[in-house]
Structure formats: structure tokens, C-alpha cells
Scaffold this motif. Structure first.
Motif, PDB file in Angstrom:
ATOM      1  N   TYR A 177       0.882  -1.159   0.000  1.00 31.51           N
ATOM      2  CA  TYR A 177       0.000   0.000   0.000  1.00 31.51           C
ATOM      3  C   TYR A 177       0.924   1.214   0.000  1.00 31.51           C
ATOM      4  O   TYR A 177       1.624   1.469   0.978  1.00 31.51           O
ATOM      5  CB  TYR A 177      -0.871   0.039   1.255  1.00 31.51           C
ATOM      6  N   PHE A 179       0.338   4.230   0.350  1.00 29.47           N
ATOM      7  CA  PHE A 179      -0.015   5.278   1.301  1.00 29.47           C
ATOM      8  C   PHE A 179       0.114   4.818   2.749  1.00 29.47           C
ATOM      9  O   PHE A 179      -0.034   5.622   3.665  1.00 29.47           O
ATOM     10  CB  PHE A 179      -1.452   5.753   1.060  1.00 29.47           C
ATOM     11  N   SER A 180       0.354   3.517   2.978  1.00 32.67           N
ATOM     12  CA  SER A 180       0.396   3.012   4.347  1.00 32.67           C
ATOM     13  C   SER A 180       1.345   1.838   4.438  1.00 32.67           C
ATOM     14  O   SER A 180       1.441   1.016   3.517  1.00 32.67           O
ATOM     15  CB  SER A 180      -1.001   2.581   4.807  1.00 32.67           C
ATOM     16  N   THR A 181       2.031   1.742   5.559  1.00 33.18           N
ATOM     17  CA  THR A 181       2.923   0.610   5.789  1.00 33.18           C
ATOM     18  C   THR A 181       2.141  -0.646   6.101  1.00 33.18           C
ATOM     19  O   THR A 181       2.541  -1.749   5.738  1.00 33.18           O
ATOM     20  CB  THR A 181       3.894   0.913   6.941  1.00 33.18           C
ATOM     21  N   ARG A 185      -3.148  -1.828  11.624  1.00 28.28           N
ATOM     22  CA  ARG A 185      -2.294  -1.437  12.751  1.00 28.28           C
ATOM     23  C   ARG A 185      -3.187  -1.253  13.961  1.00 28.28           C
ATOM     24  O   ARG A 185      -4.004  -0.332  14.029  1.00 28.28           O
ATOM     25  CB  ARG A 185      -1.544  -0.144  12.423  1.00 28.28           C
ATOM     26  N   LYS A 212      -6.393   0.992  13.134  1.00 28.17           N
ATOM     27  CA  LYS A 212      -6.461   1.692  11.850  1.00 28.17           C
ATOM     28  C   LYS A 212      -6.351   0.654  10.727  1.00 28.17           C
ATOM     29  O   LYS A 212      -5.272   0.368  10.224  1.00 28.17           O
ATOM     30  CB  LYS A 212      -5.346   2.726  11.736  1.00 28.17           C
ATOM     31  N   VAL A 214      -7.184  -0.921   6.863  1.00 28.73           N
ATOM     32  CA  VAL A 214      -7.501  -0.535   5.488  1.00 28.73           C
ATOM     33  C   VAL A 214      -8.707  -1.357   5.073  1.00 28.73           C
ATOM     34  O   VAL A 214      -8.632  -2.583   4.980  1.00 28.73           O
ATOM     35  CB  VAL A 214      -6.314  -0.793   4.542  1.00 28.73           C
ATOM     36  N   GLY A 247      -3.252   7.446  -1.528  1.00 32.90           N
ATOM     37  CA  GLY A 247      -4.143   7.460  -0.375  1.00 32.90           C
ATOM     38  C   GLY A 247      -4.972   8.723  -0.283  1.00 32.90           C
ATOM     39  O   GLY A 247      -5.777   8.881   0.633  1.00 32.90           O
ATOM     40  N   ASN A 263      -6.894  12.024   3.453  1.00 28.10           N
ATOM     41  CA  ASN A 263      -5.757  11.111   3.432  1.00 28.10           C
ATOM     42  C   ASN A 263      -6.113   9.852   4.215  1.00 28.10           C
ATOM     43  O   ASN A 263      -6.433   9.917   5.407  1.00 28.10           O
ATOM     44  CB  ASN A 263      -4.531  11.792   4.065  1.00 28.10           C
ATOM     45  N   GLU A 265      -4.371   7.718   5.461  1.00 29.97           N
ATOM     46  CA  GLU A 265      -3.453   7.427   6.552  1.00 29.97           C
ATOM     47  C   GLU A 265      -3.764   8.264   7.791  1.00 29.97           C
ATOM     48  O   GLU A 265      -3.262   7.985   8.882  1.00 29.97           O
ATOM     49  CB  GLU A 265      -2.010   7.675   6.093  1.00 29.97           C
TER      50      GLU A 265
END
Length: 782
Positions: A177, A179-181, A185, A212, A214, A247, A263, A265
Motif C-alpha cells: 500500500y 499510502f500506508s505501511t 495497525r 487503523k 484498510v 491514499g 488522506n 493514513e
């Protein structure tokens, strides 16, 4: 809002909600011998999950998921409702729980009015000495999960504490992703104080959770007909992301009408942060009567964002994307150019996507349950009461945009080259093609009393009965029409009050013909209020005219009837078999349907009422011979729609209406045939267990008319559990051993495809099967 919930249903289904795969062997509810005292049953493979190793697996009972992800913690549902707070944002299976179980269908309905099998979890209590439990898990996908629990007595007067921590760093199967690791999380921390005394115990526990996730598991495919699909272009379903790579997505602010970017994230867009306090107490009286009390108060900041295709089609040609999607505002069908956010020209396939953004809001909820249990001769009597309070605003900001069809898609902006008679030049349609929103604030207050009696009439006949009556008082404040004018205020909202009664009745029986063989039967009826808004004025499409306040609140009830009966045969550990027939109906379901006419205009038909009926036969077998164990489950079911139809005009210019009917059609994403095979064998004085599991899902339909189908597939697992010593257990597990690929779940926007030929060779979007994954975990206890 009804349509939004259906979309979230698809997203949650794509997340493969399931309990963490910790290798626990627990029995299936289908094996439940209906002894009335058996309120909590175990599921042999409830812990095995093909989609996600940290959230609960849904138990298939022949009904599509409809909003309740049923998880209890310490006797109380972890959330009042999944909308908009997904239960797995506040709960994960970990070492903080001392015991787990699954409520029967009847028990979930009787105690909380729920529809489905309820997962029960109970936080670990301190004993006579300090104990430490911990888990560590990693995977070939790069996931990392660890948790720990410490319990300890304080002094010698019955006081004790429990402290827990949980961390999830899941990358999921998606390679990247941008926009995100992480795809998930989550962190959860708990701290509690416990007191035991001669006749009972009580506890006070605090839980903090921040999650958080996705939310989205779609992938593009090409339909080849006869149940066959293939990935679209170079896209790798289950590995590539179909969410805009940056994102950043456009949306229209509900109150101002201005376009902004959000966003994915950001906490305000995706994070759920909650604080919960649990109080639990149990007291045993001298007359052997037992009183239990469980309560939970939670306050949360909740955000939810969903992105999903507006319509079924992927457009290979830029002009067709505009003409067939209603974007040709100038009616010319002129040449269209696409540009990404850097102003670079894009040529390739295009997908229209809708974003529904629910910014963080404050949710407050209080749930409590009290029960008195008393055994009197051959009767086990129970009197209980529940109270549930929920107060939440829901603000919706929507946007519609175009993205490229590729891994980590680009956000696109369309430019129309005008003809000379319109002045020539190029006009941008902007990043946000269309958007609106809505606002509501709902307060639920429900108080119920329930009663059950489990009894033995003779030495061969036993039974149980139960009943629940509940009063529900709802207050709904909402903006009464779709906001396309903007510059509105909450002062324009209207308020309605709903009052009604819900009720449940249940019974189960067991007749012993011989010591090992007998008959079982059960029945549950659950009626509950599900309000909706009707409109006095509708256009020729059956759609509400929303430019004036003409909504009519409707007090409405849905109901579920679950009947089952069959035989059981038990011969010690060598054979435990239950075979039974189940009949389930769900009536007066409220739904909406989106229709796209020839010009691409979207129309929403609401409300539509329909029913569901399922007839199934399940055989569940468990056998043990020495170190060898086998579990086998076979189900044939026929889940169908009933009384489901609606009509729309053939076009915006008029003409004969189109009638869409789904009566007697199979429900999408539910298989008629389900098979589960779970063998295992112990080695080295039972210190090593080698096991495998295979679940077969038969042919599924991808849309309500049943014109699109997917061929059946296997979900396969295998692993080894090794007891290193009294302190350490090691586990190795492989998910999707055969590395099956393909489509799962219903097609988005496919409910008006009445002929399969129209789809052959075309692109579409749906969920996918999780690729092969290897997990390694270690459990510690000291």
C-alpha cells in the motif's frame, strides 16, 4: 444508508473475519446435541481463517451477513452495532483471554436478540500465584503480532490484578500500500483489578484500543463465462492494491459543498480510538441461587472510509467511460483526455470509484446484563435482563472520481475537448465528479427481560424453552433529503421517535432412543425492529423526491425463524455424529437498489422489501482412534431470495419499465455445498501434533439474477504444533496450501446483468482469495 451498509458488508466479507488461527481444537455448533443446559458450544475450526489471522471467522448458517459481527467480551457485546464501529477495531483474540466459546444460535437470540452464532471471550482472572502468558506470531507476508498478559494475586485476601498488551502490525497479502505501511495497525491495552470472596467475585477492567485498518479488498478481473475468471491485465489479485496509491481521494463536504482531499493514513479518516470500562460480578446464595452481573461503558472516536466501484464496468476506452458513466455533461461525446495529479497524460483502462468518508465522531454506549440461575428439582431456571444504550452521530461525505486500472491506481482528471460550436478549448471535469452527503444522529435505548427453563421430563426425554421480550425506544435526528444544494446546517434536521417491542422464543428437545442414539430438535424465532424512511412523493422510477421534507418514518420489523431436527449417534471417542435438517427464513428485509440507465444516470430505488429462505442438511462427524483425530463436516443448503422485485423505466426518456426480479434466485456469495475435513495426528507422547484442514466452497453466484457464477474452490491449511516444554509451544501453519486464486464475494454493481453473454470478455471488480501464507508463532506461559 441501507446501501452503504450493504457495501460495508462486502468489505467486511472481503476481510474474511475470523478468529486468530492459534490451532485451538474446538467443536462446531452443528455438532450441538440439544441438551438444554448446553448454552455455549465449541467450533472445531472457528480458529482457522483463510483471510486474516487476527479477527473472527464468520460461521455460515445459510444467511448472508447482515450487520452483526457477534463477539462478546466478559458477557457483553464488544460494540452495540457494527455501523460505523467495526467490532474488530476494539477486540482481538490474544493471551488476555482465559477461555473462549461459541454461543448457539438460540442462545445469542435469547440473551441479546442477535442473529447468528456469538463468539464468547472472557478475560483471564488472577489465580493463587503470578502467571505470565505471551504470544508472538510472524508470517511470510511480513505480519507481526505479539501480546502478553500478567495476572497476579495481591496479598492473601482474594485481590488480584490482570495486565495485558496487544500489538498488531499486519501488512496483509498486499505487496505494497503506497499510502500506508500496514493494512492493519492495532494496539489494545487492558488493566483490571479482581476480588474473590467466599460466595463470589467481582472485577473492574479498563480497555484502551486504537485500530487503523484498510477497509477494501477489491481486484479487477475479466469474466470468461461459465464461472471462469482471470486477472485483468498485469494485476495480481490478493497481492496488488486497487486503492489510489497516494491514499488521497476527493470528497464533497456535506455542509459546504466544497471539494477537499482526505488522506487514508490520517486518524480522522481511518482510526478508531476507544476507552471501555467493564464491571463483572458473581454471587452465590446459600439456596444455590447464582446472580451474575456484567456491564460495559465505552466512549469512542470512530472514523470509517470506504471506496468501491460505482458500477460494474471497467472502461477500456476513454470516451466510453465518459459516455457510459453519465460524465458527458455537454452531450457531445467529444474526445476525452485523462491526466494524473502531475499533469501527465494517461491512456489506458479507467474505473469510476465512489468514496464514502465518515469523519471521526464520538460514540457512547452502555450495555448491561443481569442473570439469576436456580436449579429446582429437574429444572434449571434462569431469569435475565439486558439494557443497551447507544448514542452516535453519523456524518457522511461522498465523492466520485476516476482512477487508472493498475496496481496502486492513479487518481485521474478528465478533460473534454469542446467542439467549435461550443467555443472549443478544453474543460476539466475536476477530480471530484460528483458528491453529496448526509447527517443523522441516533439514540437507541433497549430494555429486555428473558426467561429460560431447561428440564428433564423422563430419563429419555429432555427439553428447554426460552422467551425474551424487549422494549426499544429510538430517537433519530437526520437531514431529511439528499444534500445536493449544500450550505446546510444541523438546525435543518428533523427528529422522529420510534417505539416498539421485540421478542424471541426458543425451544429445543432431545430424545434418547438408546444409550448412544437419539433425536434432536430445536426452534428459534426472533423479531426485531428495523426502521426505515419512506417518501410520500416518488418519481417515475420509484425513487424518492428529496427536494422537500416529505419523508415518512416507518416502524418496521424483520424476523428470523430457525428450525432444525435430526439424529445423533455417539460411541465413546470412536464416533460422535450429528445429522440434521435446518430450515431458516428471514422476512421483510429492507433494501435499496442502485440502477444505472442508458445515459449513465444513477437512481436509487428505496425501500424494497424481500425475504430469504434456506433449507439445508448438515452432517458433522468426529472420530478418535488413539493418536488420530478426524473431523468431517458436510452441508447441502439452498439459500434463496423470496418476494424480491422492483421496476425502473427503460430509459430517462420513458418507455416500457424494466422489471428486475430475484425470486427463487440463489443468494450471492453463499455456496450450496460446503465440506470441511480436518485430520490430525499426535507424535512423541503427544508433544507434536501434525494437522491439516480443507474447506470446500461449492459454486457461488456473483449477482442476484444468478447470471454470473464462480466455480467452487478449496481453502486449505496445514501445520505442526510442538510442545517444546511446559513453558513454550511452537506452531507452524500454512494458509492456502494449494495457493488457490480467484474471485470471492458478490460483484459490485452486477445486479441488473440479466444475461451472462453481456459480461463475457468484460472487466469487473470483486473480492479475491488470499494467497498462500506461512505463519510461525510461539506461545509462552510461566
Amino acid at each position: 444508508m441501507m446501501k452503504n451498509k450493504e457495501v460495508l458488508t462486502l468489505i467486511i466479507a472481503a476481510m474474511s473475519l475470523s478468529l486468530s488461527a492459534q490451532g485451538q481444537e474446538v467443536k462446531s455448533d452443528t455438532t450441538l446435541i440439544a441438551t438444554p443446559s448446553n448454552k455455549e458450544v465449541k467450533n472445531r475450526n472457528v480458529m482457522l481463517n483463510a483471510g486474516d489471522s487476527s479477527t473472527p471467522r464468520t460461521l455460515n448458517i445459510g444467511l448472508p451477513f447482515s450487520g452483526d459481527i457477534l463477539i462478546n467480551e466478559n458477557g457483553i457485546p464488544v460494540v452495540y452495532t457494527f455501523w460505523t464501529q467495526i467490532p474488530t477495531t476494539v477486540w482481538r483474540y490474544d493471551s488476555s483471554f482465559g477461555r473462549m466459546g461459541v454461543m448457539s444460535f438460540a442462545e445469542g437470540a435469547l440473551t441479546f436478540g442477535k442473529v447468528g452464532n456469538v463468539v464468547n471471550s472472557y478475560d483471564r482472572e488472577p489465580g493463587r500465584k503470578m502467571r505470565i502468558f505471551a504470544n508472538f506470531r510472524t508470517s511470510s507476508e511480513g505480519n507481526l503480532n505479539y501480546d502478553a498478559n500478567l495476572t497476579s494475586p495481591i496479598g492473601k485476601n482474594g485481590w488480584g490484578i490482570s495486565l495485558s498488551a496487544h500489538e498488531t502490525y499486519n501488512r496483509g497479502s498486499i505487496k505494497n500500500y503506497q499510502f500506508s505501511t500496514y493494512s492493519d495497525r492495532t494496539e489494545i491495552f487492558k488493566g483490571g483489578i479482581f476480588k474473590k470472596y467466599q460466595n463470589g467475585k467481582f472485577s473492574l477492567l479498563y480497555k484502551y484500543a486504537k485500530s487503523k485498518p484498510v477497509t477494501g479488498g477489491y481486484a479487477p478481473y475479466i469474466y470468461r463465462g461459465n464461472g471462469k475468471t482471470e486477472p485483468y491485465g498485469n494485476f495480481k489479485p490478493g497481492k496488488d492494491s486497487y486503492i489510489v496509491g497516494t491514499g488521497l481521494f476527493p470528497y464533497t463536504d456535506w455542509e459546504t459543498g466544497n471539494t477537499y482531499f482526505a488522506n487514508l493514513e490520517a486518524d480522522s479518516v481511518a482510526a478508531n480510538i476507544s476507552h471501555a470500562m467493564y464491571f463483572n460480578a458473581e454471587h452465590r446464595f446459600k439456596n444455590k441461587m447464582k446472580l451474575t452481573f456484567d456491564a460495559m461503558y465505552m466512549t469512542s472516536k470512530v472514523a470509517l472510509t470506504m471506496q468501491y466501484p460505482v458500477s460494474l464496468s471497467i472502461y477500456d476506452d476513454a470516451n466510453s467511460a465518459i459516455q457510459n458513466s453519465g460524465l458527458d455533461r455537454f452531450g457531445q461525446g467529444g474526445y476525452i483526455s485523462y491526466y494524473n495529479s502531475n499533469g501527465k497524460r494517461y491512456e489506458g483502462p479507467v474505473q469510476m470509484v465512489s468514496a464514502q468518508y465518515y469523519p471521526q465522531v464520538r460514540i457512547n454506549q452502555f450495555l448491561a446484563k443481569a442473570e439469576i440461575v436456580k436449579k429446582y428439582n429437574s429444572h434449571n431456571l434462569r431469569l435475565g435482563s439486558t439494557y443497551m444504550y447507544y448514542n452516535a452521530p453519523v456524518k457522511t461525505n461522498r465523492g466520485t472520481y476516476l482512477q487508472s486500472v493498475e496496481p496502486n491506481p492513479q487518481l485521474l482528471e478528465a478533460h473534454v475537448n469542446l467542439p467549435s460550436e461550443m467555443g472549443g478549448g478544453s474543460v476539466s471535469l475536476g477530480p471530484n465528479i460528483n458528491g453529496n452527503g448526509s447527517y443523522s444522529k441516533t439514540r437507541y435505548s433497549r430494555f429486555a427481560i428473558y426467561f429460560s427453563d431447561d428440564f428433564e421430563l423422563t430419563n429419555w426425554l429432555s427439553g428447554g424453552i426460552g422467551a425474551r421480550i424487549e422494549t426499544e425506544n429510538d430517537k433519530d435526528t437526520h437531514y431529511p433529503y439528499t444534500n445536493t444544494t449544500h450550505n446546510v446546517h444541523k438546525a435543518n434536521c428533523v427528529t422522529h421517535n420510534f417505539n416498539g417491542f421485540n421478542y424471541v422464543w426458543t425451544t429445543n428437545w432431545m430424545a434418547k432412543v438408546t444409550r448412544h442414539f437419539g433425536f434432536v430438535a430445536e426452534a428459534t424465532y426472533n423479531r426485531y425492529m428495523k426502521n426505515f424512511w419512506d417518501y410520500a412523493e416518488k418519481d417515475e422510477n420509484g425513487s424518492a423526491i428529496t427536494t422537500s421534507r416529505n419523508d415518512q418514518p416507518q416502524e418496521h420489523y424483520e424476523s428470523v425463524l430457525n428450525l432444525g431436527g435430526g439424529v445423533y449417534w455417539n460411541i465413546g471417542q470412536y464416533l460422535n455424529l450429528v445429522s440434521k435438517v435446518t430450515y431458516i427464513t428471514k422476512n421483510d428485509i429492507v433494501a435499496s437498489e442502485d440502477y444505472y440507465d442508458a445515459s449513465g444516470s444513477q437512481r436509487s430505488i428505496y425501500p424494497i422489501l424481500y425475504d430469504i429462505k434456506t433449507l439445508g442438511w448438515t452432517t458433522d462427524l468426529m472420530s478418535t482412534f488413539g493418536n488420530f483425530n478426524l473431523h468431517f463436516l458436510f452441508t447441502i443448503q439452498d439459500p434463496k431470495y423470496k418476494n424480491y422485485s422492483y421496476s425502473v423505466p427503460a430509459s430517462t426518456e420513458g418507455g416500457a419499465p424494466k422489471v428486475f426480479g430475484y425470486n427463487n434466485m440463489n443468494i450471492p456469495a453463499l455456496s450450496k455445498i460446503l465440506i470441511e475435513i480436518d485430520p490430525s495426528y499426535y507424535f512423541f507422547n503427544r508433544n507434536l501434533r501434525v494437522w491439516a484442514s480443507a474447506r470446500y466452497f461449492g459454486k457461488q453466484y456473483g449477482n442476484k439474477p444468478n447470471t454470473i457464477s464462480y466455480n467452487g474452490w478449496w481453502e486449505t491449511f496445514c501445520g505442526m504444533d510442538y510442545k517444546l516444554n511446559r513453558y513454550v509451544d511452537l506452531k507452524l501453519q500454512v494458509n492456502n496450501v494449494l495457493n488457490q486464486t480467484g474471485v470471492s464475494g458478490a460483484l459490485v454493481g452486477g445486479d441488473q446483468i440479466m444475461d451472462e453473454k453481456a459480461m463475457i470478455g468484460r472487466g469487473f471488480v470483486a473480492g479475491n482469495i488470499r494467497p498462500r501464507c506461512v505463519e510461525l508463532s510461539a506461545s509462552f506461559k510461566f
